[in-house]
Design a protein around this motif. Structure first.
Motif, short mmCIF file in Angstrom:
data_model
loop_
_atom_site.label_atom_id
_atom_site.label_comp_id
_atom_site.label_asym_id
_atom_site.label_seq_id
_atom_site.Cartn_x
_atom_site.Cartn_y
_atom_site.Cartn_z
N LEU A 47 0.82 -1.21 0.00
CA LEU A 47 0.00 0.00 0.00
C LEU A 47 0.86 1.27 0.00
CD1 LEU A 47 -2.73 -1.00 2.63
CD2 LEU A 47 -2.78 -1.26 0.14
N HIS A 48 2.18 1.10 0.21
CA HIS A 48 3.08 2.25 0.31
C HIS A 48 4.25 2.15 -0.65
CE1 HIS A 48 0.80 3.32 3.90
NE2 HIS A 48 0.87 2.04 4.23
N GLY A 49 4.16 1.25 -1.64
CA GLY A 49 5.23 1.12 -2.63
C GLY A 49 6.38 0.25 -2.20
N GLY A 50 6.20 -0.54 -1.15
CA GLY A 50 7.28 -1.38 -0.65
C GLY A 50 7.12 -2.84 -1.00
N VAL A 51 7.76 -3.68 -0.20
CA VAL A 51 7.72 -5.13 -0.34
C VAL A 51 6.98 -5.68 0.87
CG1 VAL A 51 9.12 -7.22 -0.52
CG2 VAL A 51 9.93 -5.10 -1.55
N VAL A 52 6.03 -6.59 0.64
CA VAL A 52 5.19 -7.12 1.72
C VAL A 52 5.49 -8.59 1.98
CG1 VAL A 52 2.81 -7.57 2.45
CG2 VAL A 52 3.32 -5.53 1.11
N VAL A 53 5.58 -8.93 3.28
CA VAL A 53 5.62 -10.32 3.71
C VAL A 53 4.62 -10.46 4.85
CG1 VAL A 53 8.02 -10.71 3.02
CG2 VAL A 53 7.50 -10.05 5.36
N THR B 230 9.91 -11.81 13.44
CA THR B 230 10.98 -11.59 12.47
C THR B 230 10.39 -11.68 11.07
OG1 THR B 230 12.60 -12.58 13.97
CG2 THR B 230 13.21 -12.44 11.64
N ALA B 231 10.66 -10.66 10.26
CA ALA B 231 10.21 -10.64 8.87
C ALA B 231 11.44 -10.48 7.99
CB ALA B 231 9.24 -9.49 8.64
N ARG B 232 11.47 -11.25 6.89
CA ARG B 232 12.58 -11.23 5.94
C ARG B 232 12.09 -10.75 4.59
NH1 ARG B 232 13.43 -15.02 9.63
NH2 ARG B 232 15.54 -15.51 10.31
N PHE B 233 12.88 -9.88 3.97
CA PHE B 233 12.51 -9.27 2.69
C PHE B 233 13.67 -9.38 1.71
CE2 PHE B 233 10.54 -7.00 6.16
CZ PHE B 233 9.22 -6.82 5.76
N THR B 234 13.33 -9.38 0.42
CA THR B 234 14.31 -9.20 -0.64
C THR B 234 13.82 -8.03 -1.47
OG1 THR B 234 14.83 -11.56 -0.69
CG2 THR B 234 15.45 -10.26 -2.61
N LEU B 235 14.64 -6.98 -1.55
CA LEU B 235 14.25 -5.78 -2.27
C LEU B 235 14.30 -6.02 -3.78
CD1 LEU B 235 16.03 -3.02 -0.18
CD2 LEU B 235 13.77 -4.03 0.13
N LYS B 236 13.38 -5.36 -4.46
CA LYS B 236 13.29 -5.49 -5.92
C LYS B 236 14.03 -4.37 -6.60
CE LYS B 236 8.86 -7.73 -5.56
NZ LYS B 236 7.47 -7.73 -5.85
#
Length: 129
Positions: A34-40, A123-129
Motif C-alpha cells: 500500500l506504500h510502494g514497498g515489499v510485503v511479507v 521476524t520478517a525477511r525481505f528481498t528488495l526489488k
C-alpha cells in the motif's frame, strides 16, 4: 490380481487436493503493498518495508488493518552483497522509521525484528526489488 494402481489414483488425488488447499489463505485481506514497498506476512500480520536511500519505513497491518506501532520498535539489518548495515526503527506517524544513508540495490536482503508490547517478537525477511 494386481490392483495397486486403482488404489493409488484416489490417494494421489486426495494428496493433491490437500496440498492445494494448504497454499490457500482462509482470510479475506490482500497482501499487496500500500506504500510502494515489499510485503511479507508473518502470523497474520503484513509487514511492508519501504526502503529508500535516506529512510527506511516499516508499515504493519494486522488482519488487513493498520497495527498500533506507537509503542513498538524494530531492529533492521540490511545485507547488500558483502555490505551489512543495521538501524533501529522507531514510531513515526503510524509506521516505524529510521533515517540515514542506506546502501540499497535490487536483491538487497532485509531482516527486521519487531517488538510490540504484549506480543512476541516477530521476524520478517525481505528481498528488495
Amino acid at each position: 490380481m494386481y490392483r495397486t494402481p486403482a488404489l493409488l489414483a484416489p490417494l494421489a488425488l486426495a494428496l493433491a487436493a490437500s496440498a492445494f488447499a494448504a497454499g490457500e489463505h482462509d482470510h479475506a485481506h490482500e497482501h499487496q503493498p500500500l506504500h510502494g514497498g515489499v510485503v511479507v506476512e508473518v502470523k497474520d500480520v503484513d509487514y511492508e518495508l519501504v526502503a529508500r536511500p535516506a529512510a527506511v519505513q516499516l508499515h504493519l497491518r494486522d488482519h488487513g488493518k493498520p497495527a498500533d506501532v506507537s509503542q513498538a520498535s524494530a531492529r533492521l539489518t540490511l545485507l547488500t552483497g558483502t555490505d551489512k548495515q543495521e538501524a533501529v526503527l522507531r514510531p513515526a506517524g503510524g509506521k516505524l522509521e529510521a533515517a540515514g544513508s542506506f546502501r540499497l540495490a535490487p536483491g538487497t536482503k532485509a531482516v527486521v525484528v519487531v517488538t510490540r508490547p504484549g506480543k512476541p517478537a516477530a521476524t520478517a525477511r525481505f528481498t528488495l526489488k
